[in-house]
Design an enzyme around this catalytic site. Sequence first.
Site, PDB file in Angstrom:
ATOM      1  CE  LYS A 278      45.189  33.786  41.609  1.00 24.34           C
ATOM      2  NZ  LYS A 278      44.704  34.812  42.552  1.00 24.34           N
ATOM      3  CD  GLU A 364      46.199  50.042  44.494  1.00 24.93           C
ATOM      4  OE1 GLU A 364      46.531  48.907  44.897  1.00 24.93           O
ATOM      5  OE2 GLU A 364      46.450  50.449  43.330  1.00 24.93           O
ATOM      6  NE  ARG A 392      50.776  50.722  43.351  1.00 26.39           N
ATOM      7  CZ  ARG A 392      50.685  49.747  42.452  1.00 26.39           C
ATOM      8  NH1 ARG A 392      49.766  48.818  42.586  1.00 26.39           N
ATOM      9  NH2 ARG A 392      51.504  49.700  41.425  1.00 26.39           N
TER      10      ARG A 392
END
Length: 631
Positions: A278, A364, A392
Amino acid sequence: MYPLLETINSPADLRLLPRAQLKTLADELRNYVLHSVSQTGGHLSSNLGTVELTVALHYVFNTPDDRLVWDVGHQTYPHKILTGRRERMGSLRQLGGLSGFPRRDESEYDTFGTAHSSTSISAALGMAMAAKQKGEDRHAVAIIGDGAMSAGMAFEALNNAGVCDCNLLVVLNDNDMSISPPVGALNRYLAQLMSGQFYASAKNVGKQVLKVAPPLFELAKRLETHAKGMVVPATLFENFGFNYIGPIDGHDLESLIPTLENIKHLKGPQFLHVVTKKGQGYKLAEADPVAYHGPGKFDPAMGLQKSTAPAKQTFTQVFGHWLCDMAEKDSRLVGITPAMREGSGMVEFHQRFPERYFDVGIAEQHAVTFAAGMACEGLKPVVAIYSTFLQRAYDQLIHDVALQNLPVVFALDRAGLVGADGATHAGAYDIAYLRCIPNMSVACPADENECRMLLSSAYEQNHPVAVRYPRGAGAGVATQANLDALPFGKGEMRRQGAGIAILAFGTLLYPALQAAEKLGATVVNMRWAKPLDLDLLAQVAASHDALVTVEEGAVMGGAGSAVVEALAQAGISKPSLQLGLRDEFTEHGDPARLLAQQGLDAAGIEQAISVRFASMLAAARSAKPTLKSVG
């Protein structure tokens, strides 16, 4: 600054370049992403990390005929630039401009709209099976990050894909290095070797020969698995039915392109493991990828600078401070987040109470049921989750928490419109989908101090309660130091007027007060969408000619609908107007402009009431009632 990049208006142009020029193109593309995001704000670290991978995929595969599906999608700026949208990057995440995520209606190269994680393998598998069903020779590629692999949906898709005979490639973009051995020349060689036709053919021939002697075949399979496992973490994905290849350096085009070209000629489900960094190529982002995940505008030469101007306290910060204070008071409190520590304001809590902090990854559904299990054992779980992500886990919310009436507090950040992230991240539906669940309560604080107090109110209850609050700062109301709670299920009169009463849910209380000043209307701060303050509602209905509800949520099935239902149940008939988010997906852009477009700023509220109740207002003005402020 970008002589080679400016010649690329589509992947077809990219595929005309000699391979020797691709490194130069990648360097220009990375610089373009950096300077573009510094002018508009947006996701940066993840996009800097996918430059070479994007170039390689479009170079090897015949896009858009071959389908690329980007998981989450906030790493697709290089993809957008290479697919004809370079000149529009200056409009990124702005009203009427480019989306920060893939969108099917934006480009034929955006084959699937994404923004929530872990959907790519399912979608790409569907596309691959559809191609097979239609007799079309095309590839489907899912590019998924290692963080998204923590979600159950990704493994459900892998489980299904492993038994499907189709041309699917899953690219694991591993940018954490947490599951990867060192990347180097040996791994590059092995990856190219294992993706080549010779290796695949030899393996198939060996299988055919050994199948006549089943014990030898099983022994050979075990030996191959263990041999590959010595140099690559292949076992898990091969047990799903994939041919595992990698890990390889995701920034090395001389490794990526030959490997992808080999894979392109293989049949069946393939799994390529690439390792990226990243923030690659921008030292400040490499050093702190979290800070540069989604920065605002900044000078690349200087990096992110701390503002010297005093900033308003955000609702996220209010929650974070409350969580720490309540944890100090009550040792039963545990904090749970599905991979949103920074976004949900839990950094300090994690530092101060590490044994009571649980980041369950991008999962989730698991987060909600995990909280339910803790609540069964006498703990007091607080689940910090964005409104859009709680969607979700709706089944778990109903069956595992509400049905068992467990005392779980849901701190719903990003309720209402979210601005630049757009429709995929808007918390538009939580009031509607929560208030229909038995045992569930929903609090709607109007400002920062109410948020703190209503969190305390929610924590006091012995049943599930959600406290919804928006992104960013509110009215700037100072928060109290104590942990006092507001009365459960009770609202307050904020302005006494005549004729029309505006019932405000949440932060739209303040534009409603502004509109009421011009209209001579009453304003009620309802505070709770469920339970409604029925006594206050009956009192207001009895003393006013019409009622207006205002909420930053879907008007269909929302708090306004709850008020109308309650009035009907009580046999009260009053003219009414429900104001909220219309039955449409709200685009990305500046939050204030988006609210104005929805008619939910002070001017919009005033206009809507003036149009709907013009004759009533005229009569009220002629009577010249005496007005006074309350509270």
